[in-house]
Structures are given as C-alpha cells and as structure tokens.
Design an enzyme around this catalytic site. Structure first.
Site, PDB file in Angstrom:
ATOM      1  N   THR A  59       0.815  -1.223   0.000  1.00 11.31           N
ATOM      2  CA  THR A  59       0.000   0.000   0.000  1.00 11.31           C
ATOM      3  C   THR A  59       0.845   1.268   0.000  1.00 11.31           C
ATOM      4  O   THR A  59       1.875   1.348   0.671  1.00 11.31           O
ATOM      5  CB  THR A  59      -0.941  -0.003   1.231  1.00 11.31           C
ATOM      6  OG1 THR A  59      -1.715  -1.202   1.204  1.00 11.31           O
ATOM      7  CG2 THR A  59      -1.874   1.193   1.239  1.00 11.31           C
TER       8      THR A  59
ATOM      9  N   SER B 279      -6.690   0.359  -2.644  1.00 11.98           N
ATOM     10  CA  SER B 279      -7.586  -0.459  -3.475  1.00 11.98           C
ATOM     11  C   SER B 279      -7.100  -0.434  -4.917  1.00 11.98           C
ATOM     12  O   SER B 279      -7.153  -1.443  -5.620  1.00 11.98           O
ATOM     13  CB  SER B 279      -9.006   0.109  -3.429  1.00 11.98           C
ATOM     14  OG  SER B 279      -9.447   0.215  -2.108  1.00 11.98           O
TER      15      SER B 279
ATOM     16  N   ILE C 286       1.749  -0.310   6.558  1.00 10.57           N
ATOM     17  CA  ILE C 286       2.308  -1.656   6.475  1.00 10.57           C
ATOM     18  C   ILE C 286       2.371  -2.271   7.879  1.00 10.57           C
ATOM     19  O   ILE C 286       3.006  -1.704   8.777  1.00 10.57           O
ATOM     20  CB  ILE C 286       3.724  -1.623   5.832  1.00 10.57           C
ATOM     21  CG1 ILE C 286       3.686  -0.836   4.507  1.00 10.57           C
ATOM     22  CG2 ILE C 286       4.263  -3.037   5.653  1.00 10.57           C
ATOM     23  CD1 ILE C 286       2.670  -1.302   3.502  1.00 10.57           C
TER      24      ILE C 286
ATOM     25  N   HIS D 264      -0.903  -1.575 -14.646  1.00  9.26           N
ATOM     26  CA  HIS D 264      -0.490  -2.780 -13.905  1.00  9.26           C
ATOM     27  C   HIS D 264       0.586  -3.582 -14.635  1.00  9.26           C
ATOM     28  O   HIS D 264       1.170  -4.483 -14.058  1.00  9.26           O
ATOM     29  CB  HIS D 264      -1.707  -3.653 -13.573  1.00  9.26           C
ATOM     30  CG  HIS D 264      -2.348  -4.312 -14.747  1.00  9.26           C
ATOM     31  ND1 HIS D 264      -3.295  -3.693 -15.521  1.00  9.26           N
ATOM     32  CD2 HIS D 264      -2.171  -5.533 -15.269  1.00  9.26           C
ATOM     33  CE1 HIS D 264      -3.674  -4.523 -16.465  1.00  9.26           C
ATOM     34  NE2 HIS D 264      -3.004  -5.646 -16.343  1.00  9.26           N
TER      35      HIS D 264
ATOM     36  N   TYR E 273       0.660  -9.510 -11.261  1.00 15.59           N
ATOM     37  CA  TYR E 273       0.034 -10.835 -11.299  1.00 15.59           C
ATOM     38  C   TYR E 273       0.485 -11.660 -10.082  1.00 15.59           C
ATOM     39  O   TYR E 273      -0.294 -12.403  -9.507  1.00 15.59           O
ATOM     40  CB  TYR E 273       0.379 -11.548 -12.609  1.00 15.59           C
ATOM     41  CG  TYR E 273      -0.097 -10.745 -13.801  1.00 15.59           C
ATOM     42  CD1 TYR E 273      -1.440 -10.749 -14.162  1.00 15.59           C
ATOM     43  CD2 TYR E 273       0.787  -9.944 -14.521  1.00 15.59           C
ATOM     44  CE1 TYR E 273      -1.891  -9.984 -15.216  1.00 15.59           C
ATOM     45  CE2 TYR E 273       0.341  -9.169 -15.573  1.00 15.59           C
ATOM     46  CZ  TYR E 273      -1.001  -9.194 -15.927  1.00 15.59           C
ATOM     47  OH  TYR E 273      -1.454  -8.423 -16.959  1.00 15.59           O
TER      48      TYR E 273
ATOM     49  N   GLU F 149      -3.546 -14.733   0.810  1.00 15.99           N
ATOM     50  CA  GLU F 149      -3.861 -13.880   1.958  1.00 15.99           C
ATOM     51  C   GLU F 149      -5.356 -13.879   2.266  1.00 15.99           C
ATOM     52  O   GLU F 149      -5.769 -13.832   3.405  1.00 15.99           O
ATOM     53  CB  GLU F 149      -3.401 -12.448   1.665  1.00 15.99           C
ATOM     54  CG  GLU F 149      -3.487 -11.553   2.882  1.00 15.99           C
ATOM     55  CD  GLU F 149      -2.938 -10.161   2.626  1.00 15.99           C
ATOM     56  OE1 GLU F 149      -2.810  -9.783   1.452  1.00 15.99           O
ATOM     57  OE2 GLU F 149      -2.642  -9.460   3.598  1.00 15.99           O
ATOM     58  N   ARG F 150      -6.178 -13.909   1.202  1.00 13.95           N
ATOM     59  CA  ARG F 150      -7.620 -13.821   1.419  1.00 13.95           C
ATOM     60  C   ARG F 150      -8.216 -15.164   1.815  1.00 13.95           C
ATOM     61  O   ARG F 150      -9.382 -15.257   2.150  1.00 13.95           O
ATOM     62  CB  ARG F 150      -8.305 -13.294   0.147  1.00 13.95           C
ATOM     63  CG  ARG F 150      -8.008 -11.818  -0.049  1.00 13.95           C
ATOM     64  CD  ARG F 150      -8.555 -11.267  -1.339  1.00 13.95           C
ATOM     65  NE  ARG F 150      -8.173  -9.853  -1.468  1.00 13.95           N
ATOM     66  CZ  ARG F 150      -8.209  -9.163  -2.583  1.00 13.95           C
ATOM     67  NH1 ARG F 150      -8.633  -9.706  -3.693  1.00 13.95           N
ATOM     68  NH2 ARG F 150      -7.841  -7.892  -2.594  1.00 13.95           N
TER      69      ARG F 150
HETATM   70  C1  LIG Z   1      -4.908  -2.336  10.214  1.00 11.55           C
HETATM   71  C2  LIG Z   1      -4.392  -2.262   8.799  1.00 11.55           C
HETATM   72  C3  LIG Z   1      -3.361  -3.116   8.403  1.00 11.55           C
HETATM   73  C4  LIG Z   1      -2.845  -3.031   7.091  1.00 11.55           C
HETATM   74  N1  LIG Z   1      -1.784  -3.835   6.740  1.00 11.55           N
HETATM   75  C5  LIG Z   1      -1.222  -3.711   5.515  1.00 11.55           C
HETATM   76  C6  LIG Z   1      -0.042  -4.447   5.150  1.00 11.55           C
HETATM   77  O1  LIG Z   1       0.510  -5.208   5.955  1.00 11.55           O
HETATM   78  N2  LIG Z   1       0.476  -4.289   3.915  1.00 11.55           N
HETATM   79  C7  LIG Z   1      -0.083  -3.450   2.992  1.00 11.55           C
HETATM   80  O2  LIG Z   1       0.434  -3.362   1.876  1.00 11.55           O
HETATM   81  N3  LIG Z   1      -1.196  -2.706   3.301  1.00 11.55           N
HETATM   82  C8  LIG Z   1      -1.769  -2.819   4.545  1.00 11.55           C
HETATM   83  N4  LIG Z   1      -2.885  -2.073   4.880  1.00 11.55           N
HETATM   84  C9  LIG Z   1      -3.449  -1.165   3.911  1.00 11.55           C
HETATM   85  C10 LIG Z   1      -4.723  -1.738   3.273  1.00 11.55           C
HETATM   86  O3  LIG Z   1      -4.384  -2.773   2.371  1.00 11.55           O
HETATM   87  C11 LIG Z   1      -5.438  -0.563   2.571  1.00 11.55           C
HETATM   88  O4  LIG Z   1      -5.908   0.307   3.581  1.00 11.55           O
HETATM   89  C12 LIG Z   1      -6.607  -1.044   1.734  1.00 11.55           C
HETATM   90  O5  LIG Z   1      -6.142  -1.773   0.616  1.00 11.55           O
HETATM   91  C13 LIG Z   1      -7.484   0.137   1.224  1.00 11.55           C
HETATM   92  O6  LIG Z   1      -6.685   1.070   0.589  1.00 11.55           O
HETATM   93  P1  LIG Z   1      -6.748   2.635   1.005  1.00 11.55           P
HETATM   94  O7  LIG Z   1      -6.545   2.721   2.490  1.00 11.55           O
HETATM   95  O8  LIG Z   1      -5.812   3.376   0.117  1.00 11.55           O
HETATM   96  O9  LIG Z   1      -8.241   3.079   0.746  1.00 11.55           O
HETATM   97  P2  LIG Z   1      -8.888   3.502  -0.645  1.00 11.55           P
HETATM   98  O10 LIG Z   1      -8.466   2.559  -1.703  1.00 11.55           O
HETATM   99  O11 LIG Z   1      -8.615   4.952  -0.846  1.00 11.55           O
HETATM  100  O12 LIG Z   1     -10.424   3.271  -0.351  1.00 11.55           O
HETATM  101  C14 LIG Z   1     -11.179   4.144   0.499  1.00 11.55           C
HETATM  102  C15 LIG Z   1     -12.630   3.655   0.521  1.00 11.55           C
HETATM  103  O13 LIG Z   1     -13.196   3.664  -0.807  1.00 11.55           O
HETATM  104  C16 LIG Z   1     -13.670   2.369  -1.162  1.00 11.55           C
HETATM  105  N5  LIG Z   1     -13.374   2.107  -2.583  1.00 11.55           N
HETATM  106  C17 LIG Z   1     -12.203   2.315  -3.244  1.00 11.55           C
HETATM  107  N6  LIG Z   1     -12.293   1.931  -4.542  1.00 11.55           N
HETATM  108  C18 LIG Z   1     -13.553   1.425  -4.703  1.00 11.55           C
HETATM  109  C19 LIG Z   1     -14.247   0.848  -5.811  1.00 11.55           C
HETATM  110  N7  LIG Z   1     -13.669   0.693  -7.001  1.00 11.55           N
HETATM  111  N8  LIG Z   1     -15.536   0.451  -5.605  1.00 11.55           N
HETATM  112  C20 LIG Z   1     -16.151   0.584  -4.394  1.00 11.55           C
HETATM  113  N9  LIG Z   1     -15.522   1.132  -3.301  1.00 11.55           N
HETATM  114  C21 LIG Z   1     -14.258   1.539  -3.456  1.00 11.55           C
HETATM  115  C22 LIG Z   1     -12.899   1.395  -0.267  1.00 11.55           C
HETATM  116  O14 LIG Z   1     -13.628   0.207  -0.043  1.00 11.55           O
HETATM  117  C23 LIG Z   1     -12.728   2.205   1.017  1.00 11.55           C
HETATM  118  O15 LIG Z   1     -13.881   2.092   1.824  1.00 11.55           O
HETATM  119  C24 LIG Z   1      -3.409  -2.119   6.166  1.00 11.55           C
HETATM  120  C25 LIG Z   1      -4.472  -1.272   6.571  1.00 11.55           C
HETATM  121  C26 LIG Z   1      -4.944  -1.330   7.865  1.00 11.55           C
HETATM  122  C27 LIG Z   1      -6.052  -0.389   8.278  1.00 11.55           C
END
Ligand SMILES: Cc1cc2nc3c(=O)[nH]c(=O)nc-3n(C[C@H](O)[C@H](O)[C@H](O)COP(=O)(O)OP(=O)(O)OC[C@H]3O[C@@H](n4cnc5c(N)ncnc54)[C@H](O)[C@@H]3O)c2cc1C
Length: 403
Positions: free
Chosen positions: A129, A135, A160, A182, A234, A243-244
């Site tokens: 991230t 996302s 992270i 990508h 990929y 992970e999921r």
């Molecule tokens: C406790 C915690 C642990 C984490 N650990 C890790 C880790 O170890 N490694 C790592 O790499 N990352 C980690 N993360 C980060 C996590 O993967 C991201 O927070 C997550 O992928 C969402 O990305 P973002 O925070 O940028 O939110 P955004 O992508 O900005 O999304 C914000 C909101 O908009 C919604 N949204 C975004 N796009 C869409 C769409 N196309 N359609 C519908 N809704 C949408 C999302 O669901 C969310 O509610 C962690 C986060 C937390 C809170």
C-alpha cells in the site's frame, strides 16, 4: 455430506491441539490482545517451539523446510490456531511470502528465501500500500531504476503491518511507466535494513502497529526480483489468493464460551439465554461460524487443485469474515448494553471484560482489500458481471479526495 479428516490428518490435528493446550495459558485468545514487548517475546517463543514440530510450514515441500503435506493439512494447522486464537509472529512469511515465492520464484530464490522463513528466523512485511495505491494497487509509484546489477528505489509505502523492524520487505515497485498501469509493476524482496530505508510507526486503535516506510536511493540486487520484471501485479494477485484464503473458524471457541456465559448469567431474574436478544445473537453467530467453516475448507481444498485448475480467481472466506465481523461485535456490544463499555478492570465488568476491545478490533477490515473491493472481485470473477467502469472508479476517487 459429512466431512472428516484422514487418519494422518487427525494425528496432525491432535498433535497441534495438544501443543497449544499444553503451551498456552488457559485464558489465552479470549480477547484480542494489545501488543507489547512481553507478548511479542511470548509469541516468538511459541513459534520457535512449533517450528521444531514443523507446524507453521506443514504444507510446504520438505526440501524447503516444510513437512511435505498439502494445503489441506496446512488448513488443519490454521484451524487449530484459529481455535486457540493464536497467530505466528512470522505470519506474513508463512501465509504470504513463502507460498508466493514457492509459486513464482526461481529455484535459487526458493532455496535462499523459503527455508529461513520455515525456520521462523526472519520477519517479512507485505509492503504494497501507498498513499495513492490501496484499493487501486495498479497505481504503485515507489519507483525502481536499473543501475548495473541493481535497482535503485525511491518513494513511500504506508499502513504496512508489523511490530518490529523486518528482515525482508516483500514489496511492489514501479519498474516501467506503462499503459495499462499494472503492466509496469514488479515484485521484490528488499532487505529490511538496506541503507536509505526509514520506518515511521502508525499505532492504531486496535493496538496493532502499522508503519510508513520511506525509500531514499535504496539499492536492491537484481537477483531479488521475484518472478518476471513488470509482471509483479500478477504475482501480487497470487498473494491475495493466499492472503484472502482465511480459514473461517476463529469464532468456534468464543462461540462456545459465549453460550456457556449466557446459560449462567442472570438478567431480570432469568438466565440470559432466555433473553430473545441473546438467543438471536447466538443463533446468528452459530450460522456464520458454520458458513465460514465450510467456505474456508472449500478454499483449502481448491488450493490443492492449483496445478490442475490454475489460481483460484476469488475466495469468499475473507469477504464473509470482514462483512460479518463488525455486525458480530455490534451484537455483542448491544447484548451487554452499557456494561460492554466498561474498562476491563471495573468490578462490574461482564464476560471477559473485553467486549469494548473486541468492538475496536472488529474495525480492522482494510488489510488484503476492503469489503467493497472483495465484493467487486466476486461480482466480476465469480458472477461474471461487467467490471466497474473506469468513469465510475474516477468518480469514487474524486469524491474521496473532496471529502
Ligand atoms: C490495520 C491495517 C493493516 C494493514 N496492513 C497492511 C499491510 O501489511 N500491507 C499493505 O500493503 N497494506 C496494509 N494495509 C493497507 C490496506 O491494504 C489498505 O488500507 C486497503 O487496501 C485500502 O486502501 P486505502 O486505504 O488506500 O483506501 P482507498 O483505496 O482509498 O479506499 C477508500 C474507501 O473507498 C472504497 N473504494 C475504493 N475503490 C472502490 C471501488 N472501485 N468500488 C467501491 N468502493 C471503493 C474502499 O472500499 C474504502 O472504503 C493495512 C491497513 C490497515 C487499516
């Protein structure tokens, strides 16, 4: 249909069950625990003991430090761990990094990286991230430029997970300015102590620690590129497959204790279990526990068929868990009413005194994709519905930025 273990799997399950029963304090896993140095040391010691039995990497080939079992037996280990509420401190290595390197790494990389993970000697972070790539993982901007036999990295990661400094960062990096985005991303194992890396902690309300990680001219050998250059996206998707794939069994022990509590606790002179609110909560918990269990085992079986059927394109278990988790914590909080909000040291506290902590921890729904993103994946790959139009994605991003 009735599911069961083979004789060998039952032997493995009993062994792990006894291991946790003998090694863990009786009340361990009753509630989410706040991390601390003492807890870190305890989980580390437990992991070292478990490694002697080969439990954390049971599903990996013997050649790379596993017991030579399949994902099904790895599922047996996960099921028991979930039951006892225990997680390996080296979980990122066991659940993600090891399986992905085994799937897409070269022979040299498998031999170099995987056995130390199996032995629990190294801590890995999954560093995907970024401030503008959560996302929208394809928008990764941490940049790598080739320089002789190395790549030089500049940029930032955020959120992270990890308590202490890692030995390895399993990280996504932009190696080409490409369209589509990508196709210009690569996956690297970056030594966590490389000159030019800075860590800044981001403590969260659940007690877990996230980190911002900054890269300033960090040199990474070409030999640490995992899989093909510009095909890292990929490989990252493969990471998500592992992970999921959470085995959804963690509610079982809590569920039983909650039912016992409702039988003995009195409310208005009657056993709490006679209260319709309590009965509804228990019924819904039981239903979700059973569904999570079935879906979790389907995923474990599906991974044993990876060679034949290819990567699994979506998995319901993580979505179901994230979708249910906040509702489950709300139901519990409602059941205890104002008592649920008391601190654990109050004399009036009910159950294990951690209803509030559970409620806080239930808000952890971001890692490995938010529920919305997981729903998009299921809609697209599972149900064959059209992708979210680009225009709509742009609208979501704009509205988020203007908030
Ligand atoms: C406790 C915690 C642990 C984490 N650990 C890790 C880790 O170890 N490694 C790592 O790499 N990352 C980690 N993360 C980060 C996590 O993967 C991201 O927070 C997550 O992928 C969402 O990305 P973002 O925070 O940028 O939110 P955004 O992508 O900005 O999304 C914000 C909101 O908009 C919604 N949204 C975004 N796009 C869409 C769409 N196309 N359609 C519908 N809704 C949408 C999302 O669901 C969310 O509610 C962690 C986060 C937390 C809170």
């Amino acid at each position: 249909m009735e599911f069961g273990y083979t004789e060998e799997q039952e032997k493995l399950r009993q062994g792990i069950h006894d291991f946790f029963k003998n090694e863990l304090p009786a009340d361990y896993g009753e509630a989410p625990v706040r991390a601390g140095e003492e807890m870190e040391q305890f989980t580390q010691d437990m992991q070292s003991k478990a490694v002697k039995h080969g439990y954390p990497s049971a599903g990996w080939p013997k050649k790379y430090g596993g017991l030579g079992f399949t994902s099904l037996e790895q599922g047996v280990v996960s099921e028991e761990m979930a039951y006892w509420g225990f997680a390996w401190p080296g979980g990122m290595g066991y659940n993600l990094v090891g399986p992905v390197i085994l799937a897409v790494g070269t022979e040299e990389q498998k031999e170099r990286f995987v056995p130390p993970i199996a032995r629990g000697e190294v801590i890995c972070f999954e560093a995907y991230t970024e401030p503008n790539a959560g996302s929208d993982e394809a928008n990764v901007q941490l940049k790598a430029v080739k320089d002789g036999d190395a790549y030089v990295l500049n940029g930032q990661k955020t959120f992270i997970s990890g308590q202490r400094k890692p030995d390895w960062l399993f990280t996504l990096v932009r190696t080409a300015e490409s369209i589509p985005k990508h196709r210009g991303i690569s996956l690297f194992m970056v030594p966590g102590n490389s000159p030019g890396i800075t860590y800044r902690p981001l403590p969260t309300m659940s007690g877990s620690r996230q980190n911002e990680i900054f890269f300033d001219n960090v040199r990474v050998p070409k030999a640490n590129l995992i899989g093909e250059e510009n095909r890292g996206f990929y490989a990252a998707m493969a990471t998500f497959e592992f992970e999921r794939a959470a085995i959804g069994l963690d509610a079982r022990r809590g569920m039983r204790r909650m039912a016992d509590f409702c039988r003995t606790e009195k409310r208005n002179g009657n056993a709490l279990i006679k209260d319709p609110k309590a009965r509804e909560m228990l019924a819904r918990q039981a239903m979700h526990t059973q569904i999570g269990w079935l879906v979790g085992w389907f995923g474990a079986w599906r991974r044993t068929q990876r060679q034949k059927l290819g990567p699994q394109s979506y998995d319901l278990s993580m979505f179901l868990r994230k979708d249910w988790q906040p509702h489950s914590a709300n139901l519990l909080m409602n059941l205890f009413d104002m008592y649920g909000q008391l601190e654990g040291n109050s004399e009036h506290v009910k159950f294990d005194g951690n209803v509030g902590r559970r409620w806080e921890a239930s808000r952890i729904i971001h890692p490995a994709g938010t529920p919305e993103i997981l729903k998009n994946v299921i809609a697209n790959r599972g149900l064959g519905l059209p992708r979210v139009p680009r225009k709509f994605n742009a609208m979501i991003n704009e509205s988020l930025e203007s908030e």
